[in-house]
Write an enzyme that holds these catalytic residues in place. Sequence first.
Site, PDB file in Angstrom:
ATOM      1  N   GLN A 181      -4.105 -11.376  -6.855  1.00  0.00           N
ATOM      2  CA  GLN A 181      -2.940 -11.995  -7.520  1.00  0.00           C
ATOM      3  C   GLN A 181      -3.390 -12.970  -8.606  1.00  0.00           C
ATOM      4  O   GLN A 181      -2.777 -13.038  -9.679  1.00  0.00           O
ATOM      5  CB  GLN A 181      -2.077 -12.743  -6.495  1.00  0.00           C
ATOM      6  CG  GLN A 181      -1.477 -11.852  -5.414  1.00  0.00           C
ATOM      7  CD  GLN A 181      -1.050 -12.640  -4.175  1.00  0.00           C
ATOM      8  OE1 GLN A 181      -0.915 -13.858  -4.203  1.00  0.00           O
ATOM      9  NE2 GLN A 181      -0.832 -11.939  -3.077  1.00  0.00           N
ATOM     10  N   TRP A 208       0.103  -6.592  -7.416  1.00  0.00           N
ATOM     11  CA  TRP A 208      -0.026  -5.625  -8.519  1.00  0.00           C
ATOM     12  C   TRP A 208       1.215  -4.748  -8.661  1.00  0.00           C
ATOM     13  O   TRP A 208       1.621  -4.378  -9.763  1.00  0.00           O
ATOM     14  CB  TRP A 208      -1.298  -4.793  -8.367  1.00  0.00           C
ATOM     15  CG  TRP A 208      -1.581  -3.936  -9.578  1.00  0.00           C
ATOM     16  CD1 TRP A 208      -1.708  -2.584  -9.600  1.00  0.00           C
ATOM     17  CD2 TRP A 208      -1.765  -4.389 -10.935  1.00  0.00           C
ATOM     18  NE1 TRP A 208      -1.958  -2.152 -10.884  1.00  0.00           N
ATOM     19  CE2 TRP A 208      -1.999  -3.243 -11.721  1.00  0.00           C
ATOM     20  CE3 TRP A 208      -1.749  -5.631 -11.562  1.00  0.00           C
ATOM     21  CZ2 TRP A 208      -2.221  -3.298 -13.105  1.00  0.00           C
ATOM     22  CZ3 TRP A 208      -1.966  -5.700 -12.943  1.00  0.00           C
ATOM     23  CH2 TRP A 208      -2.198  -4.545 -13.689  1.00  0.00           C
ATOM     24  N   ASN A 209       1.860  -4.412  -7.516  1.00  0.00           N
ATOM     25  CA  ASN A 209       3.085  -3.607  -7.635  1.00  0.00           C
ATOM     26  C   ASN A 209       4.162  -4.381  -8.375  1.00  0.00           C
ATOM     27  O   ASN A 209       4.796  -3.861  -9.297  1.00  0.00           O
ATOM     28  CB  ASN A 209       3.603  -3.200  -6.247  1.00  0.00           C
ATOM     29  CG  ASN A 209       2.667  -2.250  -5.555  1.00  0.00           C
ATOM     30  OD1 ASN A 209       2.432  -1.149  -6.039  1.00  0.00           O
ATOM     31  ND2 ASN A 209       2.085  -2.671  -4.445  1.00  0.00           N
ATOM     32  N   SER A 210       4.368  -5.631  -7.972  1.00  0.00           N
ATOM     33  CA  SER A 210       5.386  -6.444  -8.638  1.00  0.00           C
ATOM     34  C   SER A 210       5.057  -6.613 -10.113  1.00  0.00           C
ATOM     35  O   SER A 210       5.950  -6.584 -10.970  1.00  0.00           O
ATOM     36  CB  SER A 210       5.502  -7.813  -7.962  1.00  0.00           C
ATOM     37  OG  SER A 210       5.959  -7.651  -6.639  1.00  0.00           O
ATOM     38  N   GLY A 221      -6.346 -13.390  -3.361  1.00  0.00           N
ATOM     39  CA  GLY A 221      -6.762 -12.022  -3.663  1.00  0.00           C
ATOM     40  C   GLY A 221      -6.656 -11.709  -5.147  1.00  0.00           C
ATOM     41  O   GLY A 221      -6.903 -12.567  -5.999  1.00  0.00           O
ATOM     42  N   HIS A 275       0.846  -1.206   0.000  1.00  0.00           N
ATOM     43  CA  HIS A 275       0.000   0.000   0.000  1.00  0.00           C
ATOM     44  C   HIS A 275       0.876   1.249   0.000  1.00  0.00           C
ATOM     45  O   HIS A 275       0.620   2.206  -0.721  1.00  0.00           O
ATOM     46  CB  HIS A 275      -0.893   0.018   1.252  1.00  0.00           C
ATOM     47  CG  HIS A 275      -1.938  -1.042   1.256  1.00  0.00           C
ATOM     48  ND1 HIS A 275      -3.283  -0.759   1.263  1.00  0.00           N
ATOM     49  CD2 HIS A 275      -1.849  -2.388   1.241  1.00  0.00           C
ATOM     50  CE1 HIS A 275      -3.968  -1.886   1.257  1.00  0.00           C
ATOM     51  NE2 HIS A 275      -3.119  -2.894   1.260  1.00  0.00           N
TER      52      HIS A 275
HETATM   53  N1  UDP Z   1       9.650  -5.494  -2.754  1.00  0.00           N
HETATM   54  C1  UDP Z   1      10.949  -5.058  -2.555  1.00  0.00           C
HETATM   55  N2  UDP Z   1      11.900  -5.990  -2.258  1.00  0.00           N
HETATM   56  C2  UDP Z   1      11.627  -7.318  -2.177  1.00  0.00           C
HETATM   57  C3  UDP Z   1      10.291  -7.750  -2.399  1.00  0.00           C
HETATM   58  C4  UDP Z   1       9.335  -6.812  -2.696  1.00  0.00           C
HETATM   59  O1  UDP Z   1      11.244  -3.875  -2.617  1.00  0.00           O
HETATM   60  O2  UDP Z   1      12.544  -8.085  -1.888  1.00  0.00           O
HETATM   61  C5  UDP Z   1       8.614  -4.493  -3.064  1.00  0.00           C
HETATM   62  C6  UDP Z   1       8.157  -4.597  -4.493  1.00  0.00           C
HETATM   63  O3  UDP Z   1       9.027  -3.845  -5.316  1.00  0.00           O
HETATM   64  C7  UDP Z   1       6.735  -4.084  -4.426  1.00  0.00           C
HETATM   65  C8  UDP Z   1       6.283  -4.412  -3.010  1.00  0.00           C
HETATM   66  O4  UDP Z   1       7.468  -4.728  -2.267  1.00  0.00           O
HETATM   67  O5  UDP Z   1       6.722  -2.686  -4.631  1.00  0.00           O
HETATM   68  C9  UDP Z   1       5.363  -5.612  -2.945  1.00  0.00           C
HETATM   69  O6  UDP Z   1       4.110  -5.245  -3.406  1.00  0.00           O
HETATM   70  P1  UDP Z   1       3.194  -6.254  -4.219  1.00  0.00           P
HETATM   71  O7  UDP Z   1       1.923  -5.547  -4.544  1.00  0.00           O
HETATM   72  O8  UDP Z   1       3.914  -6.818  -5.375  1.00  0.00           O
HETATM   73  O9  UDP Z   1       2.957  -7.469  -3.218  1.00  0.00           O
HETATM   74  P2  UDP Z   1       2.516  -7.575  -1.674  1.00  0.00           P
HETATM   75  O10 UDP Z   1       3.754  -7.485  -0.871  1.00  0.00           O
HETATM   76  O11 UDP Z   1       1.548  -6.449  -1.395  1.00  0.00           O
HETATM   77  O12 UDP Z   1       1.889  -8.923  -1.617  1.00  0.00           O
END
Ligand code: UDP
Length: 475
Positions: A388, A366-368, A386, A20
């Site tokens: 994903q 979604w960020n990844s 979710g 978030h």
């Molecule tokens: N991320 C990071 N380093 C890592 C793993 C994840 O910086 O080793 C960051 C990634 O770039 C993304 C966020 O953590 O911006 C994860 O968000 P995402 O929506 O992909 O997944 P969530 O963690 O919410 O399941």
Amino acid sequence: MGEANPLLHFLFVSFPGQGHVNPLLRLAKRVAAKGLLVTFTTTIEFGSRIRAASQLIFPTESDSDLIPVGLGFLRFEFFNDGADPKNSIKDLSYLMTNLETNGPSALVDLIRRQSAAGRPVSCLVNNPFIPWALDVAAELSIPSAVLWIQSCAVFSIYYHFHHRLANFPTDKTLKTLVQLPGIPPIAPDELPTFILQSNPYKSLTEAILAQFHNISKARWIFSNSFDELEHETLTVFAEISPIIPIGPLVDVGEELEQEEIKADLWKSADHCLDWLATQETNSVVYVSLGSVVMLPANEMAEFAYGLRNSGRPFLWVVREDVRGLLPEGFEKAMDVEGKAMIVGWSPQQKVLASKAVGCFVTHCGWNSSLEAITAGVPIVAYPQWGDQVTNAKFLCDVYGIGVRLTAPATRETVENCVAVAVDGEEAARMRNKAETMREMARKAIAVNGSSDRSIEIFIDDVRKRVAGDGQSSVD
Ligand code: UDP
């Protein structure tokens, strides 16, 4: 910052979760860069964790540090929701209830402090899971915006579900396809799992849908997407409720170089970038399942041996909370072989930007997903829950840049999927598509691109309101 002509001040309020905070902070930076002051807030507990992990952005202990960003400034000021850190890390419903009870008054205090300090808030922007932030803004007559942090397709699915505008199956084993305007037919096992009756995480369903109860209070609804990616969904959905794409909220170019303005929960192992720099182009398998997903020990073992058997170098993010689930002796064996690196947290955006990365094994958060698209990297999709699962459908079947790893993964399927994504015709086809999408994504956020223009229009709109009626600030 000149006292005589103070900058327009926006307040960004985030739910305390890595997935978030990242997109909201990246939007905050883009807005600030256009010559505004942006205060970014989340809970004090999350704040202390990011302070510990990213000391670079917090040179002193003072909340009032102004960080220059482009033509403007960013500052952090956290609010105290009085949560007990021991409970809020483990128990989502405790965290949600506590935030809902104590968050609004803490936010009102924070907003009043801004006025008292001579920088009244002209606009509030929040992300989902804290819908009460919109109520606070409305009570204080501050115009507000919501940043939807998932795809527009997923927004449309939840919207139709919440307003009962379509028939949804209750079980993912059913065969009925869900037909929604502007979206390809979705099978039950491709829907966000939180809307299925089989979903065990009911508090997450409530948290997501809660935003739809009062979203009409927001003057703007933004999404972390871009027009070229979800054109049809956006066009058709605009007739129901306009949602403005302002993404991808991914750091590129100069933003990426200055990526120290970030809010990681864990200290990132930046030395992995030096290792990547020594690897051949498109050779490395990068594996990360984000900040929340935990695989059971047997699946971790299948991943471990599948990656090792692939014969390719790999960089695997295994967070410290799941490190103990690796097979005994595996890390040591990998150290000896010297072909792999296992880290607790990576600088993911920089990793994906490295030429060495051949594919990204991801849970499809979604960020990844957007980070992979913006870097032009093919995907091995291993969604868990979710949105994903819906993202995986789009990445593999609609955008054509991913291959799906079916659950539960075995060492053979891990090895096969990696081979498909890195070598041969299918890999070349995916890489071509990924590169085309990379260009589209970068165009959207470049100066005058579709997303950049929307951010400009948003800021101008607030500026005009402040100049016109002076109602947009709290005294
Ligand atoms: N991320 C990071 N380093 C890592 C793993 C994840 O910086 O080793 C960051 C990634 O770039 C993304 C966020 O953590 O911006 C994860 O968000 P995402 O929506 O992909 O997944 P969530 O963690 O919410 O399941």
